[in-house]
Design an enzyme around this catalytic site. Structure first.
Site, short mmCIF file in Angstrom:
data_model
loop_
_atom_site.label_atom_id
_atom_site.label_comp_id
_atom_site.label_asym_id
_atom_site.label_seq_id
_atom_site.Cartn_x
_atom_site.Cartn_y
_atom_site.Cartn_z
N TYR A 141 0.77 -1.17 -0.01
CA TYR A 141 0.01 0.14 0.06
C TYR A 141 0.84 1.37 0.01
O TYR A 141 0.49 2.35 -0.60
CB TYR A 141 -0.99 0.12 1.24
CG TYR A 141 -2.11 -0.56 1.17
CD1 TYR A 141 -2.20 -1.77 0.88
CD2 TYR A 141 -3.33 0.12 1.76
CE1 TYR A 141 -3.61 -2.54 0.47
CE2 TYR A 141 -4.76 -0.55 1.12
CZ TYR A 141 -4.74 -1.68 0.91
OH TYR A 141 -5.77 -2.53 0.87
N LYS A 186 2.84 -15.34 2.40
CA LYS A 186 3.02 -16.13 1.25
C LYS A 186 4.62 -16.37 1.01
O LYS A 186 5.25 -16.11 0.20
CB LYS A 186 2.50 -15.17 -0.06
CG LYS A 186 2.50 -15.90 -1.32
CD LYS A 186 1.59 -16.76 -1.31
CE LYS A 186 1.56 -17.66 -2.89
NZ LYS A 186 0.69 -18.92 -2.92
N ASP A 219 -3.22 -18.10 0.51
CA ASP A 219 -4.05 -18.89 -0.28
C ASP A 219 -4.85 -19.86 0.55
O ASP A 219 -6.03 -20.20 0.27
CB ASP A 219 -3.57 -19.41 -1.62
CG ASP A 219 -2.20 -20.17 -1.47
OD1 ASP A 219 -1.53 -20.25 -0.27
OD2 ASP A 219 -1.66 -20.70 -2.55
N ASP A 243 -6.48 -6.83 4.14
CA ASP A 243 -7.58 -6.32 3.48
C ASP A 243 -8.43 -7.45 2.92
O ASP A 243 -9.83 -7.39 3.11
CB ASP A 243 -7.12 -5.10 2.54
CG ASP A 243 -8.14 -4.43 1.80
OD1 ASP A 243 -9.07 -3.96 2.47
OD2 ASP A 243 -8.07 -4.42 0.54
N ASP A 247 -12.47 -8.80 4.14
CA ASP A 247 -13.80 -8.82 3.23
C ASP A 247 -14.22 -10.27 3.36
O ASP A 247 -15.63 -10.63 3.29
CB ASP A 247 -13.51 -8.38 2.06
CG ASP A 247 -13.73 -6.80 1.99
OD1 ASP A 247 -13.44 -6.06 2.76
OD2 ASP A 247 -14.24 -6.46 0.69
C1 IPM Z 1 -10.29 -1.23 4.09
C2 IPM Z 1 -10.55 -0.57 3.08
C3 IPM Z 1 -9.41 0.40 2.34
C4 IPM Z 1 -8.47 -0.45 2.32
C5 IPM Z 1 -9.62 1.45 1.23
C6 IPM Z 1 -10.90 2.31 0.99
C7 IPM Z 1 -8.58 2.12 0.88
O1 IPM Z 1 -11.00 -1.46 1.74
O2 IPM Z 1 -10.36 -0.32 5.12
O3 IPM Z 1 -10.58 -2.32 4.09
O4 IPM Z 1 -7.59 -0.99 1.52
O5 IPM Z 1 -7.52 -0.59 3.40
MG MG Z 2 -10.85 -3.27 2.58
#
Ligand code: IPM
Ligand code: MG
Length: 362
Positions: A141, A186, A219, A243, A247
Protein backbone atom coordinates in the site's frame (compact mmCIF):
# COMPACT_ATOMS: atom_id res chain seq x y z
CA UNK A 1 -14.12 11.19 32.37
CA UNK A 2 -13.69 13.87 29.73
CA UNK A 3 -12.82 13.01 26.15
CA UNK A 4 -12.71 14.76 22.81
CA UNK A 5 -13.88 12.62 19.92
CA UNK A 6 -13.26 13.66 16.34
CA UNK A 7 -16.02 12.55 13.98
CA UNK A 8 -15.18 12.11 10.31
CA UNK A 9 -18.45 11.16 8.59
CA UNK A 10 -16.92 10.96 5.09
CA UNK A 11 -19.05 9.91 2.12
CA UNK A 12 -22.12 7.88 1.16
CA UNK A 13 -23.73 6.26 4.18
CA UNK A 14 -20.83 7.48 6.37
CA UNK A 15 -22.75 10.47 7.80
CA UNK A 16 -25.79 8.32 8.62
CA UNK A 17 -23.93 5.58 10.44
CA UNK A 18 -21.58 7.91 12.33
CA UNK A 19 -24.60 9.93 13.50
CA UNK A 20 -26.02 6.70 14.92
CA UNK A 21 -22.74 5.91 16.70
CA UNK A 22 -22.57 9.44 18.15
CA UNK A 23 -26.13 9.09 19.47
CA UNK A 24 -25.10 5.93 21.28
CA UNK A 25 -21.90 7.53 22.66
CA UNK A 26 -23.89 10.53 23.95
CA UNK A 27 -26.23 8.12 25.64
CA UNK A 28 -23.33 6.21 27.22
CA UNK A 29 -21.86 9.51 28.47
CA UNK A 30 -25.18 10.49 30.06
CA UNK A 31 -25.66 7.08 31.71
CA UNK A 32 -22.16 6.89 33.13
CA UNK A 33 -21.45 10.51 33.94
CA UNK A 34 -18.80 11.13 31.27
CA UNK A 35 -18.30 14.28 29.26
CA UNK A 36 -17.67 13.59 25.60
CA UNK A 37 -17.11 16.50 23.23
CA UNK A 38 -17.66 15.81 19.55
CA UNK A 39 -16.03 17.79 16.80
CA UNK A 40 -16.55 17.16 13.11
CA UNK A 41 -14.19 17.52 10.15
CA UNK A 42 -14.05 16.55 6.48
CA UNK A 43 -12.33 13.55 4.91
CA UNK A 44 -12.54 11.67 1.60
CA UNK A 45 -14.73 12.82 -1.26
CA UNK A 46 -16.54 15.41 0.87
CA UNK A 47 -13.15 16.96 1.67
CA UNK A 48 -12.07 16.88 -1.98
CA UNK A 49 -15.25 18.74 -2.95
CA UNK A 50 -14.74 21.40 -0.28
CA UNK A 51 -10.95 21.83 -0.32
CA UNK A 52 -9.45 19.85 -3.19
CA UNK A 53 -7.70 17.52 -0.73
CA UNK A 54 -8.83 14.14 0.69
CA UNK A 55 -7.21 14.88 4.07
CA UNK A 56 -7.19 18.64 4.76
CA UNK A 57 -4.54 19.89 7.20
CA UNK A 58 -7.10 20.98 9.79
CA UNK A 59 -8.64 17.49 9.80
CA UNK A 60 -5.26 15.94 10.57
CA UNK A 61 -4.52 18.59 13.20
CA UNK A 62 -7.87 17.88 14.89
CA UNK A 63 -7.13 14.13 14.81
CA UNK A 64 -3.76 14.62 16.50
CA UNK A 65 -5.42 16.63 19.27
CA UNK A 66 -8.36 14.30 19.85
CA UNK A 67 -8.57 11.32 22.19
CA UNK A 68 -10.12 9.20 19.46
CA UNK A 69 -11.38 9.39 15.89
CA UNK A 70 -14.67 7.91 14.68
CA UNK A 71 -14.88 7.54 10.91
CA UNK A 72 -17.77 6.58 8.60
CA UNK A 73 -16.60 5.63 5.12
CA UNK A 74 -14.94 7.25 2.13
CA UNK A 75 -15.35 7.02 -1.63
CA UNK A 76 -18.04 6.85 -4.29
CA UNK A 77 -18.55 6.91 -8.05
CA UNK A 78 -18.31 10.70 -8.14
CA UNK A 79 -14.57 10.51 -7.34
CA UNK A 80 -13.74 7.21 -9.04
CA UNK A 81 -12.33 8.45 -12.34
CA UNK A 82 -9.09 6.41 -12.73
CA UNK A 83 -7.41 9.51 -14.17
CA UNK A 84 -8.30 11.70 -11.17
CA UNK A 85 -5.27 13.13 -9.37
CA UNK A 86 -6.75 12.72 -5.92
CA UNK A 87 -9.01 10.01 -4.59
CA UNK A 88 -11.04 9.82 -1.34
CA UNK A 89 -9.21 6.61 -0.30
CA UNK A 90 -5.94 8.58 -0.15
CA UNK A 91 -7.40 10.50 2.79
CA UNK A 92 -7.98 7.31 4.72
CA UNK A 93 -4.53 5.89 3.97
CA UNK A 94 -2.91 9.22 4.85
CA UNK A 95 -4.62 9.57 8.23
CA UNK A 96 -3.75 5.97 9.20
CA UNK A 97 -0.12 6.62 8.30
CA UNK A 98 0.11 10.09 9.86
CA UNK A 99 -1.29 8.85 13.18
CA UNK A 100 1.00 5.78 13.13
CA UNK A 101 -1.95 3.38 13.37
CA UNK A 102 -0.14 0.23 12.34
CA UNK A 103 -2.47 -2.38 13.86
CA UNK A 104 -5.99 -2.81 12.54
CA UNK A 105 -8.17 -5.06 14.71
CA UNK A 106 -11.14 -6.61 12.96
CA UNK A 107 -13.16 -8.92 15.22
CA UNK A 108 -15.55 -11.43 13.66
CA UNK A 109 -18.10 -13.11 15.89
CA UNK A 110 -21.19 -14.09 13.91
CA UNK A 111 -24.51 -13.53 15.67
CA UNK A 112 -26.92 -16.48 15.34
CA UNK A 113 -29.66 -14.17 14.04
CA UNK A 114 -27.43 -13.42 11.03
CA UNK A 115 -26.53 -17.04 10.27
CA UNK A 116 -29.25 -17.14 7.63
CA UNK A 117 -27.74 -14.14 5.87
CA UNK A 118 -24.33 -15.82 5.57
CA UNK A 119 -23.52 -17.95 2.52
CA UNK A 120 -21.72 -20.34 4.91
CA UNK A 121 -23.58 -23.26 6.52
CA UNK A 122 -24.80 -22.46 10.07
CA UNK A 123 -23.07 -25.47 11.69
CA UNK A 124 -19.72 -24.04 10.55
CA UNK A 125 -20.53 -20.61 12.02
CA UNK A 126 -21.55 -21.80 15.47
CA UNK A 127 -18.91 -20.67 17.98
CA UNK A 128 -16.78 -18.65 15.55
CA UNK A 129 -14.94 -15.91 17.45
CA UNK A 130 -11.82 -14.58 15.79
CA UNK A 131 -9.92 -11.32 15.38
CA UNK A 132 -7.87 -10.41 12.34
CA UNK A 133 -4.96 -8.10 13.16
CA UNK A 134 -4.04 -6.45 9.89
CA UNK A 135 -0.78 -4.48 9.51
CA UNK A 136 -2.00 -1.09 8.32
CA UNK A 137 0.83 1.32 7.52
CA UNK A 138 3.31 -0.71 5.47
CA UNK A 139 3.65 -3.18 2.63
CA UNK A 140 2.51 -2.72 -0.95
CA UNK A 141 0.00 0.00 0.00
CA UNK A 142 2.78 2.41 0.90
CA UNK A 143 5.78 1.27 -1.17
CA UNK A 144 7.19 3.24 -4.07
CA UNK A 145 4.83 3.37 -7.07
CA UNK A 146 6.02 3.72 -10.65
CA UNK A 147 4.17 4.18 -13.87
CA UNK A 148 5.57 4.39 -17.38
CA UNK A 149 3.73 4.28 -20.71
CA UNK A 150 3.73 0.50 -20.81
CA UNK A 151 4.40 -0.74 -17.28
CA UNK A 152 3.59 -0.14 -13.64
CA UNK A 153 4.97 -1.31 -10.31
CA UNK A 154 4.10 -1.21 -6.61
CA UNK A 155 6.90 -2.00 -4.21
CA UNK A 156 6.20 -4.17 -1.16
CA UNK A 157 8.63 -3.57 1.71
CA UNK A 158 8.61 -4.42 5.40
CA UNK A 159 11.20 -3.68 8.04
CA UNK A 160 11.87 -5.99 10.98
CA UNK A 161 10.53 -3.32 13.32
CA UNK A 162 7.27 -2.94 11.41
CA UNK A 163 6.69 -6.68 11.62
CA UNK A 164 7.73 -6.99 15.27
CA UNK A 165 5.34 -4.34 16.57
CA UNK A 166 2.24 -5.75 14.87
CA UNK A 167 3.11 -9.32 15.87
CA UNK A 168 3.50 -8.13 19.47
CA UNK A 169 0.11 -6.40 19.31
CA UNK A 170 -1.50 -9.60 18.01
CA UNK A 171 0.22 -11.63 20.75
CA UNK A 172 -0.91 -9.28 23.52
CA UNK A 173 -4.45 -9.66 22.25
CA UNK A 174 -4.10 -13.45 22.03
CA UNK A 175 -2.90 -13.53 25.65
CA UNK A 176 -6.31 -12.18 26.68
CA UNK A 177 -8.05 -14.75 24.50
CA UNK A 178 -7.15 -18.35 23.60
CA UNK A 179 -3.40 -17.85 23.15
CA UNK A 180 -3.51 -19.06 19.58
CA UNK A 181 -1.99 -16.94 16.79
CA UNK A 182 -2.12 -17.75 13.10
CA UNK A 183 0.39 -15.74 11.09
CA UNK A 184 -0.52 -15.46 7.43
CA UNK A 185 2.03 -14.90 4.65
CA UNK A 186 3.12 -16.08 1.22
CA UNK A 187 6.56 -17.28 2.30
CA UNK A 188 6.79 -19.78 -0.55
CA UNK A 189 7.04 -16.87 -3.00
CA UNK A 190 7.64 -13.46 -1.38
CA UNK A 191 10.80 -12.27 0.34
CA UNK A 192 8.80 -9.91 2.60
CA UNK A 193 6.81 -12.95 3.71
CA UNK A 194 9.95 -14.93 4.51
CA UNK A 195 11.08 -12.07 6.75
CA UNK A 196 7.58 -11.87 8.24
CA UNK A 197 7.63 -15.58 9.14
CA UNK A 198 11.12 -15.36 10.62
CA UNK A 199 10.23 -12.37 12.79
CA UNK A 200 6.89 -13.81 13.90
CA UNK A 201 8.57 -17.05 14.95
CA UNK A 202 11.27 -15.25 16.94
CA UNK A 203 8.94 -12.77 18.68
CA UNK A 204 6.60 -15.54 19.82
CA UNK A 205 9.46 -17.83 20.93
CA UNK A 206 11.30 -15.13 22.88
CA UNK A 207 8.46 -13.00 24.23
CA UNK A 208 5.27 -15.06 24.24
CA UNK A 209 6.22 -18.69 24.93
CA UNK A 210 2.67 -19.45 26.14
CA UNK A 211 1.28 -18.76 22.69
CA UNK A 212 0.77 -21.43 20.05
CA UNK A 213 1.88 -20.00 16.73
CA UNK A 214 0.76 -21.46 13.43
CA UNK A 215 1.85 -20.24 9.98
CA UNK A 216 -0.55 -20.32 7.04
CA UNK A 217 -0.02 -19.39 3.43
CA UNK A 218 -2.55 -16.76 2.42
CA UNK A 219 -4.13 -18.84 -0.33
CA UNK A 220 -4.84 -21.79 1.94
CA UNK A 221 -5.92 -19.37 4.68
CA UNK A 222 -8.58 -18.03 2.31
CA UNK A 223 -9.92 -21.56 2.04
CA UNK A 224 -9.68 -22.54 5.71
CA UNK A 225 -11.35 -19.31 6.81
CA UNK A 226 -14.55 -20.54 5.18
CA UNK A 227 -14.12 -24.28 5.72
CA UNK A 228 -13.18 -24.26 9.44
CA UNK A 229 -13.48 -20.72 10.81
CA UNK A 230 -14.07 -21.94 14.38
CA UNK A 231 -10.45 -23.06 14.65
CA UNK A 232 -9.02 -19.54 14.56
CA UNK A 233 -8.44 -17.15 17.43
CA UNK A 234 -6.08 -14.30 16.40
CA UNK A 235 -4.99 -14.07 12.77
CA UNK A 236 -2.14 -11.63 12.06
CA UNK A 237 -1.10 -10.62 8.59
CA UNK A 238 0.35 -7.92 6.36
CA UNK A 239 -1.60 -5.03 4.92
CA UNK A 240 -3.03 -6.31 1.63
CA UNK A 241 -3.59 -9.90 2.73
CA UNK A 242 -5.48 -8.48 5.72
CA UNK A 243 -7.59 -6.26 3.50
CA UNK A 244 -8.66 -9.20 1.38
CA UNK A 245 -9.12 -11.75 4.18
CA UNK A 246 -11.29 -9.39 6.25
CA UNK A 247 -13.74 -8.83 3.40
CA UNK A 248 -13.90 -12.59 3.10
CA UNK A 249 -14.31 -12.97 6.88
CA UNK A 250 -17.18 -10.49 6.85
CA UNK A 251 -19.23 -13.11 5.01
CA UNK A 252 -19.06 -15.28 8.12
CA UNK A 253 -20.93 -12.56 9.97
CA UNK A 254 -23.69 -12.43 7.37
CA UNK A 255 -23.23 -8.78 6.50
CA UNK A 256 -20.49 -6.18 6.22
CA UNK A 257 -22.92 -4.00 8.16
CA UNK A 258 -22.06 -5.80 11.39
CA UNK A 259 -18.28 -5.58 11.50
CA UNK A 260 -16.38 -2.88 13.38
CA UNK A 261 -12.68 -2.11 13.41
CA UNK A 262 -10.08 -0.33 15.49
CA UNK A 263 -6.83 1.05 14.11
CA UNK A 264 -4.24 1.46 16.84
CA UNK A 265 -0.68 2.66 17.26
CA UNK A 266 1.59 3.21 20.25
CA UNK A 267 -0.35 6.25 21.51
CA UNK A 268 -3.84 6.42 22.93
CA UNK A 269 -5.53 7.94 19.90
CA UNK A 270 -7.11 5.33 17.69
CA UNK A 271 -9.28 5.42 14.58
CA UNK A 272 -12.54 3.50 14.68
CA UNK A 273 -14.54 2.67 11.59
CA UNK A 274 -16.93 0.05 10.28
CA UNK A 275 -15.21 -2.20 7.75
CA UNK A 276 -17.96 -1.57 5.19
CA UNK A 277 -17.64 1.05 2.47
CA UNK A 278 -19.67 4.13 1.64
CA UNK A 279 -22.46 2.15 -0.11
CA UNK A 280 -23.41 4.99 -2.48
CA UNK A 281 -26.36 2.98 -3.82
CA UNK A 282 -28.24 3.29 -0.53
CA UNK A 283 -26.78 6.59 0.75
CA UNK A 284 -29.18 9.21 2.09
CA UNK A 285 -32.13 6.82 2.32
CA UNK A 286 -31.96 6.15 6.05
CA UNK A 287 -31.73 2.38 5.55
CA UNK A 288 -28.03 1.68 6.22
CA UNK A 289 -27.14 -0.75 9.00
CA UNK A 290 -25.63 1.31 11.87
CA UNK A 291 -24.54 -1.66 13.99
CA UNK A 292 -20.96 -1.83 12.62
CA UNK A 293 -20.45 1.88 13.36
CA UNK A 294 -22.00 1.49 16.82
CA UNK A 295 -19.76 -1.51 17.53
CA UNK A 296 -16.80 0.59 16.35
CA UNK A 297 -17.82 3.17 18.96
CA UNK A 298 -17.70 0.37 21.54
CA UNK A 299 -14.14 -0.40 20.46
CA UNK A 300 -13.36 3.31 20.84
CA UNK A 301 -14.64 3.25 24.43
CA UNK A 302 -12.47 0.23 25.17
CA UNK A 303 -9.20 1.00 23.38
CA UNK A 304 -8.89 4.80 23.44
CA UNK A 305 -10.85 5.74 26.56
CA UNK A 306 -10.19 2.64 28.67
CA UNK A 307 -13.94 2.27 29.37
CA UNK A 308 -14.28 -1.48 29.07
CA UNK A 309 -17.50 -1.80 31.07
CA UNK A 310 -19.18 0.82 28.89
CA UNK A 311 -17.89 -0.91 25.75
CA UNK A 312 -19.42 -4.17 26.93
CA UNK A 313 -22.75 -2.45 27.59
CA UNK A 314 -22.84 -1.22 23.99
CA UNK A 315 -21.87 -4.63 22.60
CA UNK A 316 -24.48 -6.39 24.70
CA UNK A 317 -27.10 -3.85 23.63
CA UNK A 318 -26.35 -4.46 19.94
CA UNK A 319 -26.46 -8.23 20.46
CA UNK A 320 -29.77 -7.94 22.29
CA UNK A 321 -31.25 -5.69 19.58
CA UNK A 322 -30.19 -8.24 16.96
CA UNK A 323 -31.57 -11.14 18.99
CA UNK A 324 -34.89 -9.31 19.33
CA UNK A 325 -35.06 -9.15 15.55
CA UNK A 326 -34.34 -5.46 14.93
CA UNK A 327 -32.79 -5.99 11.52
CA UNK A 328 -31.94 -3.61 8.70
CA UNK A 329 -32.41 -4.51 5.03
CA UNK A 330 -29.05 -6.31 4.72
CA UNK A 331 -30.24 -8.90 7.25
CA UNK A 332 -34.05 -8.80 7.35
CA UNK A 333 -36.70 -10.34 5.17
CA UNK A 334 -37.63 -7.62 2.65
CA UNK A 335 -40.96 -6.61 4.24
CA UNK A 336 -39.71 -6.49 7.83
CA UNK A 337 -36.56 -4.36 7.52
CA UNK A 338 -36.12 -1.37 9.79
CA UNK A 339 -34.19 1.83 9.07
CA UNK A 340 -31.00 3.30 10.54
CA UNK A 341 -32.76 5.38 13.19
CA UNK A 342 -35.03 2.56 14.35
CA UNK A 343 -32.02 0.26 14.67
CA UNK A 344 -30.19 2.92 16.71
CA UNK A 345 -33.25 3.31 18.93
CA UNK A 346 -33.35 -0.47 19.37
CA UNK A 347 -29.77 -0.43 20.67
CA UNK A 348 -30.62 2.29 23.21
CA UNK A 349 -33.71 0.33 24.28
CA UNK A 350 -31.70 -2.84 24.81
CA UNK A 351 -28.98 -1.56 27.09
CA UNK A 352 -28.53 -4.31 29.68
CA UNK A 353 -29.79 -3.56 33.18
CA UNK A 354 -26.51 -2.86 34.99
CA UNK A 355 -25.83 -0.18 32.36
CA UNK A 356 -29.08 1.64 33.09
CA UNK A 357 -27.89 2.95 36.43
CA UNK A 358 -25.75 6.06 36.09
CA UNK A 359 -22.50 5.45 37.92
CA UNK A 360 -20.71 8.25 39.66
CA UNK A 361 -17.06 8.44 38.75
CA UNK A 362 -14.23 10.84 39.53
C1 IPM B 1 -10.47 -1.07 4.10
C2 IPM B 1 -10.67 -0.45 2.75
C3 IPM B 1 -9.51 0.50 2.45
C4 IPM B 1 -8.24 -0.34 2.40
C5 IPM B 1 -9.68 1.32 1.17
C6 IPM B 1 -10.95 2.14 1.18
C7 IPM B 1 -8.49 2.20 0.92
O1 IPM B 1 -10.82 -1.42 1.78
O2 IPM B 1 -10.36 -0.32 5.09
O3 IPM B 1 -10.43 -2.29 4.19
O4 IPM B 1 -7.93 -0.95 1.38
O5 IPM B 1 -7.55 -0.35 3.42
MG1 MG C 1 -10.94 -3.39 2.56
Amino acid sequence: MQAEILVLPGDGIGPEVTAAAVTVLRNVAARHGHEFTFIERLIGGAAIDATGEPLPADTLAAAKKADAVLLGAVGGPKWSDPKAKVRPEQGLLAIRKALGLYANLRPVKPHPVAFAASPIKPHLLQGVDLVVVRELTGGIYFGDKQRTADSASDLCTYSVEEIERVIRRACRLAMQRNRHVTSVDKANVLETSRLWREVATRVVREEFPEITLEHQLVDSMAMHLLARPREYDVIVTENMFGDILTDEASMLAGSMGLLPSASLGEGRVGLYEPIHGSAPDIAGRGIANPYAAILSAAMLLRHSLGLDAEAQCVERAVNAALAAGHLTADLAKPDSAIGTQAATRAVLDHFPLPCQVPELRD
